[in-house]
Each structure stands twice: as structure tokens, then as C-alpha cells.
Design a protein around this motif. Structure first.
Motif, PDB file in Angstrom:
ATOM      1  N   SER A 277       1.143  -1.372  -0.044  1.00  0.00           N
ATOM      2  CA  SER A 277      -0.277   0.080  -0.335  1.00  0.00           C
ATOM      3  C   SER A 277       1.212   1.157  -0.315  1.00  0.00           C
ATOM      4  O   SER A 277       2.008   1.492   0.552  1.00  0.00           O
ATOM      5  CB  SER A 277      -0.916  -0.135   1.484  1.00  0.00           C
ATOM      6  OG  SER A 277      -0.529   0.079   2.497  1.00  0.00           O
ATOM      7  N   LYS A 278       1.094   1.977  -1.090  1.00  0.00           N
ATOM      8  CA  LYS A 278       1.024   3.835  -1.116  1.00  0.00           C
ATOM      9  C   LYS A 278       0.637   4.738  -0.521  1.00  0.00           C
ATOM     10  O   LYS A 278      -0.808   4.477  -2.370  1.00  0.00           O
ATOM     11  CB  LYS A 278       1.873   3.594  -2.211  1.00  0.00           C
ATOM     12  CG  LYS A 278       3.337   4.274  -1.902  1.00  0.00           C
ATOM     13  CD  LYS A 278       3.557   4.202  -2.750  1.00  0.00           C
ATOM     14  CE  LYS A 278       5.078   5.727  -3.170  1.00  0.00           C
ATOM     15  NZ  LYS A 278       6.526   5.614  -2.578  1.00  0.00           N
ATOM     16  N   LYS A 279       0.397   5.545  -0.651  1.00  0.00           N
ATOM     17  CA  LYS A 279      -0.209   6.584  -0.559  1.00  0.00           C
ATOM     18  C   LYS A 279      -0.022   7.881  -0.960  1.00  0.00           C
ATOM     19  O   LYS A 279       1.200   8.028  -1.267  1.00  0.00           O
ATOM     20  CB  LYS A 279      -0.383   7.042   1.390  1.00  0.00           C
ATOM     21  CG  LYS A 279      -1.458   6.435   2.155  1.00  0.00           C
ATOM     22  CD  LYS A 279      -0.760   7.279   3.640  1.00  0.00           C
ATOM     23  CE  LYS A 279      -2.287   5.829   4.723  1.00  0.00           C
ATOM     24  NZ  LYS A 279      -1.899   7.122   6.455  1.00  0.00           N
ATOM     25  N   TYR A 280      -0.449   8.783  -1.921  1.00  0.00           N
ATOM     26  CA  TYR A 280       0.049   9.449  -2.287  1.00  0.00           C
ATOM     27  C   TYR A 280      -1.190  10.707  -2.699  1.00  0.00           C
ATOM     28  O   TYR A 280      -2.570  10.406  -2.039  1.00  0.00           O
ATOM     29  CB  TYR A 280      -0.108   8.867  -3.915  1.00  0.00           C
ATOM     30  CG  TYR A 280      -1.263   8.035  -4.528  1.00  0.00           C
ATOM     31  CD1 TYR A 280      -1.728   9.312  -5.795  1.00  0.00           C
ATOM     32  CD2 TYR A 280      -1.635   7.312  -4.356  1.00  0.00           C
ATOM     33  CE1 TYR A 280      -3.185   8.572  -6.066  1.00  0.00           C
ATOM     34  CE2 TYR A 280      -2.567   7.242  -5.102  1.00  0.00           C
ATOM     35  CZ  TYR A 280      -3.531   7.831  -5.761  1.00  0.00           C
ATOM     36  OH  TYR A 280      -4.398   7.196  -6.857  1.00  0.00           O
ATOM     37  N   VAL A 281      -0.616  11.903  -3.095  1.00  0.00           N
ATOM     38  CA  VAL A 281      -1.849  13.117  -3.402  1.00  0.00           C
ATOM     39  C   VAL A 281      -2.813  12.969  -5.070  1.00  0.00           C
ATOM     40  O   VAL A 281      -1.346  13.218  -6.062  1.00  0.00           O
ATOM     41  CB  VAL A 281      -1.630  14.013  -2.927  1.00  0.00           C
ATOM     42  CG1 VAL A 281      -2.530  15.451  -3.226  1.00  0.00           C
ATOM     43  CG2 VAL A 281      -0.839  13.901  -1.448  1.00  0.00           C
ATOM     44  N   ASN A 282      -3.577  12.621  -4.986  1.00  0.00           N
ATOM     45  CA  ASN A 282      -4.171  12.784  -6.631  1.00  0.00           C
ATOM     46  C   ASN A 282      -3.869  14.186  -7.254  1.00  0.00           C
ATOM     47  O   ASN A 282      -4.010  15.030  -6.288  1.00  0.00           O
ATOM     48  CB  ASN A 282      -5.248  12.667  -6.700  1.00  0.00           C
ATOM     49  CG  ASN A 282      -6.682  12.802  -6.128  1.00  0.00           C
ATOM     50  OD1 ASN A 282      -6.377  14.574  -5.394  1.00  0.00           O
ATOM     51  ND2 ASN A 282      -7.639  12.686  -5.681  1.00  0.00           N
ATOM     52  N   ASP A 283      -4.983  14.385  -8.309  1.00  0.00           N
ATOM     53  CA  ASP A 283      -4.789  15.964  -8.996  1.00  0.00           C
ATOM     54  C   ASP A 283      -5.373  16.826  -7.810  1.00  0.00           C
ATOM     55  O   ASP A 283      -5.363  18.214  -8.665  1.00  0.00           O
ATOM     56  CB  ASP A 283      -5.104  15.805 -10.578  1.00  0.00           C
ATOM     57  CG  ASP A 283      -3.968  14.009 -11.704  1.00  0.00           C
ATOM     58  OD1 ASP A 283      -3.002  14.497 -10.815  1.00  0.00           O
ATOM     59  OD2 ASP A 283      -4.360  14.077 -12.252  1.00  0.00           O
ATOM     60  N   GLU A 284      -6.610  16.487  -7.629  1.00  0.00           N
ATOM     61  CA  GLU A 284      -7.362  17.203  -6.998  1.00  0.00           C
ATOM     62  C   GLU A 284      -7.261  17.961  -5.673  1.00  0.00           C
ATOM     63  O   GLU A 284      -7.688  17.773  -4.813  1.00  0.00           O
ATOM     64  CB  GLU A 284      -9.102  16.272  -6.734  1.00  0.00           C
ATOM     65  CG  GLU A 284      -9.645  15.910  -8.433  1.00  0.00           C
ATOM     66  CD  GLU A 284     -10.736  15.388  -8.299  1.00  0.00           C
ATOM     67  OE1 GLU A 284     -11.049  14.716  -6.973  1.00  0.00           O
ATOM     68  OE2 GLU A 284     -11.216  15.120  -9.017  1.00  0.00           O
ATOM     69  N   GLY A 285      -5.785  17.319  -5.587  1.00  0.00           N
ATOM     70  CA  GLY A 285      -5.086  17.227  -3.865  1.00  0.00           C
ATOM     71  C   GLY A 285      -6.602  16.481  -2.287  1.00  0.00           C
ATOM     72  O   GLY A 285      -5.334  16.639  -1.703  1.00  0.00           O
TER      73      GLY A 285
END
Length: 91
Positions: free
Chosen positions: A5-13
Motif C-alpha cells: 500500500s502506498k499513500k499519494y496525493v491525486n490531481d484534486e489534492g
């Protein structure tokens, strides 16, 4: 460990979690700095961005948002060309 699992920030924030798992109990290991996907955007110059934002660089098409402004510009150019041709051929 059969998932990753990996957390990331998408294009919408918004922060989201991507989970990759193995259904056959295969162990999934990746380093902390491993990039699962890299969405590179094409770099544009300031001049190109300004041109695309102007009336001359607007997207042309019936369903596009800039259609009315392009149609008005085309009408004005056509009328001006007809007026110039009238005066040139009159004399």
C-alpha cells in the motif's frame, strides 16, 4: 506480506491509498523510494499557454467551449474581407 500500500496525493489534492496485493500469496516487496507511476506532464512555454488562452488559440468545434467566440471572429474577418474586396474592385 502479500500486499503493498502506498499513500499519494491525486490531481484534486485528496490523499488516497493505492493497494496492490497478490492473490496467490506471493510476497510483494518494494523499496520506500520506488515509484509505482510517474505522471509526467508535457512542459509548455508561457507563449504557448497565452496563445491557447486567447481567441486565436481556442479549440474549434461545435461542442467546444470556445465555438461562439471563434464563429464571431470568423464572421468579422469575412465581413472585413468582403468590404475590402468591394472597395478594391469598385475602382
Amino acid at each position: 506480506m502479500n500486499n503493498l500500500s502506498k499513500k499519494y496525493v491525486n490531481d484534486e489534492g485528496k490523499e488516497e491509498t493505492l493497494i496492490a496485493d497478490s492473490s496467490d500469496n506471493y510476497e510483494v516487496k518494494l523499496a520506500k523510494n520506488y515509484t509505482l507511476s510517474n505522471h509526467k506532464t508535457k512542459k509548455e512555454s508561457r507563449l504557448a499557454k497565452k496563445f491557447k488562452g486567447s481567441i486565436l488559440g481556442a479549440d474549434i468545434g461545435v461542442k467546444s467551449s470556445g465555438f461562439s467566440s471563434v464563429a464571431i471572429l470568423a464572421t468579422v474577418i469575412a465581413l472585413a474581407a468582403a468590404l475590402v474586396m468591394y472597395f478594391i474592385w469598385r475602382f
